[in-house]
Design a protein around this motif. Sequence first.
Motif, short mmCIF file in Angstrom:
data_model
loop_
_atom_site.label_atom_id
_atom_site.label_comp_id
_atom_site.label_asym_id
_atom_site.label_seq_id
_atom_site.Cartn_x
_atom_site.Cartn_y
_atom_site.Cartn_z
N ALA A 266 0.83 -1.21 0.00
CA ALA A 266 0.00 0.00 0.00
C ALA A 266 0.86 1.26 0.00
O ALA A 266 0.51 2.26 -0.63
CB ALA A 266 -0.94 0.00 1.21
N ILE A 267 1.99 1.22 0.71
CA ILE A 267 2.90 2.37 0.73
C ILE A 267 3.64 2.47 -0.60
O ILE A 267 3.83 3.57 -1.14
CB ILE A 267 3.90 2.26 1.89
N SER A 268 4.05 1.34 -1.15
CA SER A 268 4.87 1.32 -2.35
C SER A 268 4.12 1.71 -3.61
O SER A 268 4.70 2.32 -4.51
CB SER A 268 5.47 -0.08 -2.54
N ASP A 269 2.85 1.35 -3.69
CA ASP A 269 2.09 1.59 -4.93
C ASP A 269 2.17 3.03 -5.43
O ASP A 269 2.53 3.26 -6.58
CB ASP A 269 0.64 1.15 -4.77
N PRO A 270 1.87 4.01 -4.60
CA PRO A 270 1.93 5.38 -5.13
C PRO A 270 3.36 5.87 -5.37
O PRO A 270 3.56 6.86 -6.07
CB PRO A 270 1.23 6.23 -4.07
N LEU A 271 4.33 5.20 -4.81
CA LEU A 271 5.72 5.62 -4.98
C LEU A 271 6.38 4.98 -6.19
O LEU A 271 7.49 5.35 -6.55
CB LEU A 271 6.53 5.27 -3.72
N ALA A 272 5.76 3.97 -6.75
CA ALA A 272 6.31 3.23 -7.88
C ALA A 272 7.67 2.62 -7.53
O ALA A 272 8.57 2.56 -8.36
CB ALA A 272 6.40 4.11 -9.13
N VAL A 273 7.80 2.20 -6.26
CA VAL A 273 9.03 1.54 -5.81
C VAL A 273 8.65 0.65 -4.64
O VAL A 273 7.70 0.95 -3.91
CB VAL A 273 10.10 2.58 -5.38
N ASP A 274 9.38 -0.46 -4.49
CA ASP A 274 9.14 -1.34 -3.35
C ASP A 274 9.72 -0.69 -2.13
O ASP A 274 10.92 -0.78 -1.88
CB ASP A 274 9.76 -2.71 -3.62
N PHE A 275 8.88 0.00 -1.37
CA PHE A 275 9.33 0.79 -0.22
C PHE A 275 10.16 -0.03 0.74
O PHE A 275 11.21 0.40 1.18
CB PHE A 275 8.10 1.38 0.49
N GLY A 276 9.71 -1.22 1.09
CA GLY A 276 10.41 -2.03 2.08
C GLY A 276 11.59 -2.77 1.52
O GLY A 276 12.51 -3.13 2.24
N GLY A 277 11.63 -3.03 0.21
CA GLY A 277 12.68 -3.84 -0.34
C GLY A 277 13.74 -3.10 -1.11
O GLY A 277 14.92 -3.41 -1.02
N GLU A 278 13.34 -2.12 -1.90
CA GLU A 278 14.29 -1.51 -2.82
C GLU A 278 14.45 -0.01 -2.68
O GLU A 278 15.24 0.59 -3.39
CB GLU A 278 13.87 -1.81 -4.26
N ALA A 279 13.74 0.60 -1.79
CA ALA A 279 13.78 2.06 -1.72
C ALA A 279 15.17 2.58 -1.45
O ALA A 279 15.53 3.66 -1.93
CB ALA A 279 12.81 2.57 -0.63
N GLY A 280 15.98 1.85 -0.73
CA GLY A 280 17.33 2.30 -0.43
C GLY A 280 18.34 1.94 -1.47
O GLY A 280 19.48 2.37 -1.43
N GLY A 281 17.94 1.11 -2.45
CA GLY A 281 18.88 0.64 -3.46
C GLY A 281 19.17 1.70 -4.50
O GLY A 281 18.45 2.66 -4.69
N CYS A 282 20.25 1.50 -5.19
CA CYS A 282 20.66 2.44 -6.24
C CYS A 282 20.65 1.72 -7.58
O CYS A 282 21.10 0.58 -7.68
CB CYS A 282 22.06 2.97 -5.94
N CYS A 283 20.14 2.38 -8.57
CA CYS A 283 20.25 1.93 -9.95
C CYS A 283 19.62 0.57 -10.18
O CYS A 283 20.15 -0.25 -10.93
CB CYS A 283 21.73 1.90 -10.38
N GLN A 284 18.50 0.30 -9.55
CA GLN A 284 17.82 -0.98 -9.76
C GLN A 284 16.72 -0.80 -10.79
O GLN A 284 16.05 0.20 -10.82
CB GLN A 284 17.21 -1.48 -8.44
N ASP A 285 16.56 -1.81 -11.61
CA ASP A 285 15.50 -1.76 -12.63
C ASP A 285 14.22 -2.30 -12.08
O ASP A 285 14.16 -3.17 -11.32
CB ASP A 285 15.91 -2.58 -13.86
#
Length: 130
Positions: free
Chosen positions: A111-130
């Motif tokens: 629910a948090i990730s959907d509007p952000l278009a990123v996996d908030f819990g899994g990939e938000a801190g990552g760099c350069c991920q597709d």
Amino acid sequence: MSVEQASPDERPAIEELGRELGERIAETPEYERFEDAREAVQRDEAVQAKIDEFEQLRAEFVQARQSGQATNADLHTVQDAQDELHAMPVMSEFLDAQDELTDTLEAVNQAISDPLAVDFGGEAGGCCQD
């Protein structure tokens, strides 16, 4: 707008929403069941003894594996100890409650990730991920 881009006045509001979310999650039946089950595991001497036994066997297996001395029999011993631990009713309830809470938290993450278009819990801190 990310937290880093939020104005100084908006950051406290975003952080307060995070605190409120944490408090609301702590009030869910899933979290309460998990906490009750966790406390039951901590109080149960037989479960604690089986956890200690399993941890010892696992540590010995890891050490044997690192030195090239581990066998399939050693692995089966560790797996059997884990199966015995998980079969204990108090531990089984804890594992079920943990799975249920994980499912709830994954739904919150989605629910948090959907509007952000990123996996908030899994990939938000990552760099350069597709």
